[in-house]
Design an enzyme around this catalytic site. Structure first.
Site, PDB file in Angstrom:
ATOM      1  N   ASP A   7       0.862  -1.194   0.000  1.00  0.00           N
ATOM      2  CA  ASP A   7       0.000   0.000   0.000  1.00  0.00           C
ATOM      3  C   ASP A   7       0.896   1.241   0.000  1.00  0.00           C
ATOM      4  OD1 ASP A   7      -2.310   1.613   0.196  1.00  0.00           O
ATOM      5  OD2 ASP A   7      -2.290   1.571   2.381  1.00  0.00           O
ATOM      6  N   SER A   8       0.272   2.387  -0.160  1.00  0.00           N
ATOM      7  CA  SER A   8       1.035   3.648  -0.112  1.00  0.00           C
ATOM      8  C   SER A   8       1.525   3.943   1.304  1.00  0.00           C
ATOM      9  CB  SER A   8       0.135   4.793  -0.564  1.00  0.00           C
ATOM     10  OG  SER A   8      -0.998   4.859   0.286  1.00  0.00           O
ATOM     11  N   CYS A  70      -4.526  -1.750  -1.606  1.00  0.00           N
ATOM     12  CA  CYS A  70      -4.789  -0.332  -1.838  1.00  0.00           C
ATOM     13  C   CYS A  70      -5.904  -0.232  -2.868  1.00  0.00           C
ATOM     14  CB  CYS A  70      -3.522   0.332  -2.364  1.00  0.00           C
ATOM     15  SG  CYS A  70      -3.778   2.033  -2.902  1.00  0.00           S
ATOM     16  N   GLU A 138      -2.575   8.318   8.336  1.00  0.00           N
ATOM     17  CA  GLU A 138      -1.125   8.146   8.190  1.00  0.00           C
ATOM     18  C   GLU A 138      -0.368   8.888   9.304  1.00  0.00           C
ATOM     19  OE1 GLU A 138      -0.202   5.965   5.988  1.00  0.00           O
ATOM     20  OE2 GLU A 138       1.953   6.277   5.907  1.00  0.00           O
ATOM     21  N   CYS A 166     -11.155   2.630   1.160  1.00  0.00           N
ATOM     22  CA  CYS A 166      -9.731   2.995   1.252  1.00  0.00           C
ATOM     23  C   CYS A 166      -9.232   2.244   2.481  1.00  0.00           C
ATOM     24  CB  CYS A 166      -9.568   4.494   1.439  1.00  0.00           C
ATOM     25  SG  CYS A 166      -7.858   4.975   1.832  1.00  0.00           S
ATOM     26  N   HIS A 168      -6.911   2.709   4.464  1.00  0.00           N
ATOM     27  CA  HIS A 168      -6.590   3.551   5.625  1.00  0.00           C
ATOM     28  C   HIS A 168      -7.815   3.768   6.526  1.00  0.00           C
ATOM     29  CE1 HIS A 168      -2.837   4.568   3.559  1.00  0.00           C
ATOM     30  NE2 HIS A 168      -2.452   5.251   4.622  1.00  0.00           N
TER      31      HIS A 168
HETATM   32  N1  DGL Z   1      -4.807   3.108   1.253  1.00  0.00           N
HETATM   33  C1  DGL Z   1      -5.028   3.583  -0.052  1.00  0.00           C
HETATM   34  C2  DGL Z   1      -6.360   3.113  -0.640  1.00  0.00           C
HETATM   35  O1  DGL Z   1      -6.889   2.107  -0.224  1.00  0.00           O
HETATM   36  C3  DGL Z   1      -4.748   4.980  -0.454  1.00  0.00           C
HETATM   37  C4  DGL Z   1      -4.336   6.114   0.395  1.00  0.00           C
HETATM   38  C5  DGL Z   1      -3.550   7.116  -0.437  1.00  0.00           C
HETATM   39  O2  DGL Z   1      -2.379   6.846  -0.656  1.00  0.00           O
HETATM   40  O3  DGL Z   1      -4.120   8.121  -0.905  1.00  0.00           O
HETATM   41  O4  DGL Z   1      -6.871   3.726  -1.553  1.00  0.00           O
END
Ligand code: DGL
Length: 236
Positions: A7-8, A70, A138, A166, A168
């Site tokens: 993931d990011s 992600c 984050e 998402c 996150h």
């Molecule tokens: N966790 C990521 C997702 O599920 C993206 C968060 C990001 O880097 O903007 O989309």
């Protein structure tokens, strides 16, 4: 079997946590691309370039399959990434095979996820971009006045269920529940974990979670300890 999860940032680790909760410890090499966070505001070409590089890194490090944990990456360039590699690339959206959403639902996700129109087409759902949320998570801001007032200003009043698209946002389930106690929450991290647990039901379990960050991540040790993994976790 060794899995790469990617993931990011911290979101995909929420997915790993949900999986461990269901089936126990799994051998995971986790890549958080913090050097390029956030993905939500990036265009497709850039995401594809970054995605290929990170998947190549994970496969070259010896994993048997990679989970793209992600939504942004999966809905924009996931299929192109799958075509690029011989070994299995599993997308977070693969859980959709058997999933239906009740009526009067809304979806929240990054700008990239919402603008792709992917979930709107697959689920016939109204979608809303909430670009600040991944940043809050984050930074370790999972509750409190700031995040509550952002959600309060952004979410409409009249919906019965919400899908968190998402990874996150898993960290914000408690805050969303507090603000909207009567709304049913569908969390993609949980839905995917259920799909994964069934798909790999016969897998030999055990192993440790190794975390690799491409950039900085001052909050990571604190966040990882808050996730209380019942397995060995180490930073590379
Ligand atoms: N966790 C990521 C997702 O599920 C993206 C968060 C990001 O880097 O903007 O989309």
């Amino acid at each position: 079997m060794k899995f790469g999860f990617y993931d990011s940032g911290i979101g995909g680790l929420m997915v790993v946590r949900e999986i461990v909760e269901r089936i126990g410890c799994v051998d995971v090499l986790y890549l958080a691309d913090t050097a390029n966070f956030p993905y939500g505001d990036k265009g497709k070409d850039e995401l594809l370039r970054i995605g290929k590089r990170n998947l190549r890194f994970l496969f070259e490090s010896g994993v048997d399959a990679v989970v793209v944990a992600c939504n942004t990456l999966s809905v924009t360039v996931g299929e192109s990434l799958r075509r690029e590699f011989e070994k299995p690339v599993i997308l977070i959206t693969d859980f959709l095979e058997n999933f239906q959403l009740p009526e009067n639902s809304i979806l929240i996700g990054t700008k990239g996820t919402v603008e792709s129109g992917f979930y709107q087409r697959r689920l016939g759902v109204k979608a809303l971009a909430t670009p600040k949320l991944a940043q809050f998570v984050e930074l370790g801001v999972w509750e409190g006045r700031e995040v509550e007032s952002y959600l309060g200003e952004t979410l409409p009043d009249d919906f019965d269920s919400i899908i968190l698209a998402c990874t996150h946002y898993t960290a914000l389930r408690g805050t969303i529940k507090k603000l909207k106690p009567n709304v049913k929450i569908f969390d993609v991290s949980e839905l995917f974990a259920e799909y994964f647990a069934l798909k790999f039901a016969n897998m030999k379990l055990g192993g440790e979670i190794r975390i690799f960050l491409t950039g900085s991540g001052d909050k990571y040790p604190e966040i990882v300890s808050a996730l209380k993994f019942p397995c060995p976790v180490k930073f590379l």
